[in-house]
Scaffold this active site. Sequence first.
Site, mmCIF file in Angstrom:
data_model
loop_
_atom_site.group_PDB
_atom_site.id
_atom_site.type_symbol
_atom_site.label_atom_id
_atom_site.label_comp_id
_atom_site.label_asym_id
_atom_site.label_seq_id
_atom_site.Cartn_x
_atom_site.Cartn_y
_atom_site.Cartn_z
ATOM 1 N N LYS A 113 1.409 -0.894 0.485
ATOM 2 C CA LYS A 113 0.575 -0.060 0.012
ATOM 3 C C LYS A 113 0.886 0.819 -0.044
ATOM 4 O O LYS A 113 2.147 1.127 0.340
ATOM 5 C CB LYS A 113 -0.789 0.293 1.663
ATOM 6 C CG LYS A 113 0.189 0.058 2.715
ATOM 7 C CD LYS A 113 0.331 1.364 3.205
ATOM 8 C CE LYS A 113 1.400 1.111 4.647
ATOM 9 N NZ LYS A 113 1.587 2.764 5.267
ATOM 10 N N ASP A 118 -2.466 -1.255 10.612
ATOM 11 C CA ASP A 118 -2.630 -1.111 8.816
ATOM 12 C C ASP A 118 -2.650 -2.572 8.279
ATOM 13 O O ASP A 118 -2.359 -2.133 7.169
ATOM 14 C CB ASP A 118 -1.894 -0.002 8.456
ATOM 15 C CG ASP A 118 -0.924 -0.202 7.950
ATOM 16 O OD1 ASP A 118 -0.309 -1.453 8.306
ATOM 17 O OD2 ASP A 118 0.496 0.063 7.593
HETATM 18 C C1 LIG Z 1 2.233 4.595 9.508
HETATM 19 C C2 LIG Z 1 1.377 3.808 8.846
HETATM 20 C C3 LIG Z 1 0.700 4.385 8.480
HETATM 21 O O1 LIG Z 1 0.332 3.603 7.202
HETATM 22 O O2 LIG Z 1 1.755 2.661 8.356
HETATM 23 P P1 LIG Z 1 3.974 2.338 7.835
HETATM 24 O O3 LIG Z 1 4.215 3.365 7.370
HETATM 25 O O4 LIG Z 1 3.885 1.632 9.025
HETATM 26 O O5 LIG Z 1 3.948 1.814 7.106
HETATM 27 C C4 LIG Z 1 0.590 2.368 10.211
HETATM 28 O O6 LIG Z 1 -0.668 3.775 10.754
HETATM 29 C C5 LIG Z 1 1.235 1.827 10.588
HETATM 30 O O7 LIG Z 1 0.220 0.687 10.534
HETATM 31 P P2 LIG Z 1 1.414 -0.673 11.946
HETATM 32 O O8 LIG Z 1 2.319 -1.073 10.871
HETATM 33 O O9 LIG Z 1 0.243 -1.786 11.565
HETATM 34 O O10 LIG Z 1 1.600 -0.504 13.190
HETATM 35 P P3 LIG Z 1 1.048 -1.670 14.130
HETATM 36 O O11 LIG Z 1 1.410 -2.163 14.125
HETATM 37 O O12 LIG Z 1 -0.463 -1.184 15.257
HETATM 38 O O13 LIG Z 1 1.485 -0.088 15.615
HETATM 39 C C6 LIG Z 1 3.282 -0.199 16.477
HETATM 40 C C7 LIG Z 1 3.393 1.574 16.703
HETATM 41 O O14 LIG Z 1 3.314 2.220 16.743
HETATM 42 C C8 LIG Z 1 2.415 3.195 16.734
HETATM 43 N N1 LIG Z 1 1.193 3.558 16.459
HETATM 44 C C9 LIG Z 1 0.539 2.778 15.564
HETATM 45 C C10 LIG Z 1 -0.142 3.213 14.353
HETATM 46 C C11 LIG Z 1 -1.269 4.572 15.396
HETATM 47 N N2 LIG Z 1 -2.009 5.332 15.129
HETATM 48 N N3 LIG Z 1 -0.707 5.387 16.390
HETATM 49 C C12 LIG Z 1 0.579 5.050 16.764
HETATM 50 O O15 LIG Z 1 1.309 4.642 17.703
HETATM 51 C C13 LIG Z 1 2.306 2.383 18.113
HETATM 52 O O16 LIG Z 1 3.719 2.550 19.424
HETATM 53 C C14 LIG Z 1 2.798 1.142 17.929
HETATM 54 O O17 LIG Z 1 3.222 0.167 19.486
#
Ligand SMILES: C[C@@](CO)(OP(=O)(O)O)[C@H](O)COP(=O)(O)OP(=O)(O)OC[C@H]1O[C@@H](n2ccc(N)nc2=O)[C@H](O)[C@@H]1O
Length: 312
Positions: A10, A136
């Site tokens: 994504k 996500d």
């Molecule tokens: C930031 C995003 C945007 O699409 O993508 P990536 O850059 O990782 O792909 C996502 O929200 C990533 O989602 P995901 O990779 O599933 O994260 P999670 O395992 O739920 O969370 C990992 C950690 O990130 C922080 N976290 C995550 C999501 C959120 N809305 N708030 C947070 O503070 C928290 O510290 C959590 O413990």
Amino acid sequence: MSTFVRSYAKINLGLRIGPRRADGFHDLRTMYTTIALHELVSVEVEDGDGIEIRCDDPRVPCDSTNTCHKAAALVLEALGLRSKVLISIEKRLPVQGGLGAASGNAIATIFGLERMLGKELSAKERAEIAEKIGSDLNLFLYGGLTLGTGRGEEVWPLPDLPSLPLVIVTPEVGVSTPVAFKAWDSLTHPEGSVTINEFNHLVYEWLSASGVPALSGDRAETLLLDLVRTGISNDFERVVFPEIPVLREVKCALEREGALYASLSGSGSTLYGLFRSSAEASTAAERLNSSGLKATATQTLPREQYWREMFQ
Ligand SMILES: C[C@@](CO)(OP(=O)(O)O)[C@H](O)COP(=O)(O)OP(=O)(O)OC[C@H]1O[C@@H](n2ccc(N)nc2=O)[C@H](O)[C@@H]1O
Ligand SMILES: Nc1ncnc2c1ncn2[C@@H]1O[C@H](COP(=O)(O)OP(=O)(O)O)[C@@H](O)[C@H]1O
């Protein structure tokens, strides 16, 4: 016998972060779209017990912290079944790249395992499993263009839009998602809700003006561009670019090569640029590659194609 599932990536079209919530997560708003790059997850079921993960990439954990392991355990639990499950991940996407690879792998596991077991979970059960694993994953239960709210796990599928060419560049550096969220807290905590409110407003305006619910003809091709041109930027750029300056340089390089819109995806490290045509995207990718960057031309993946091509 194995089932092979395409596990797509994504990108985030805009991403706004709110304040840290009582549960430790941040409220956020983003527009996700699946893209045509994928890796392969194969799922096999045998008599017995236990979940085994295989992956050649040393950066991918093969223990119970692997998202596929978690997904398989939760599927078996929800179905009340015992089985030996073997999962192989053919890694093609970057690790810690902001492309949701690990999340996509988990959803591919859910669909692959359902097929191998000859059972189907309800949409609600799948969503509950996805939310337990991360924020996500749920977007991959729909594919195509989806609005993400809550901590990112509440997804609102929008009508399918035609694919748009893009170039992704992933520098040889990973960005840890929790570390990036922490950096955001120390930078702008009180501003959080302001940026979210702005995103809500911009997307509302776009939805009202674009006629997204009633798509027709050529107009649909520019809708994604109209969306990004509303100004839905990615808040993570404000913390990640000062920390890793090369990422800002890559964004500028994409813009110099003619991207109509360029941005960091999620918390990075992948940057993408949207292009008007596949030919322009291919030329830009070639030029970026010859300047030493790792660039790939691809396109956004509409929902219909996501489902049609999921099983190999
Ligand atoms: C930031 C995003 C945007 O699409 O993508 P990536 O850059 O990782 O792909 C996502 O929200 C990533 O989602 P995901 O990779 O599933 O994260 P999670 O395992 O739920 O969370 C990992 C950690 O990130 C922080 N976290 C995550 C999501 C959120 N809305 N708030 C947070 O503070 C928290 O510290 C959590 O413990
Ligand atoms: N199936 C998996 N594939 C890849 N990484 C995984 C997997 N399961 C857990 N991980 C861990 O999750 C981390 C981030 O996942 P990834 O999807 O690559 O990043 P991002 O969330 O930035 O898109 C990796 O550093 C890795 O340690």
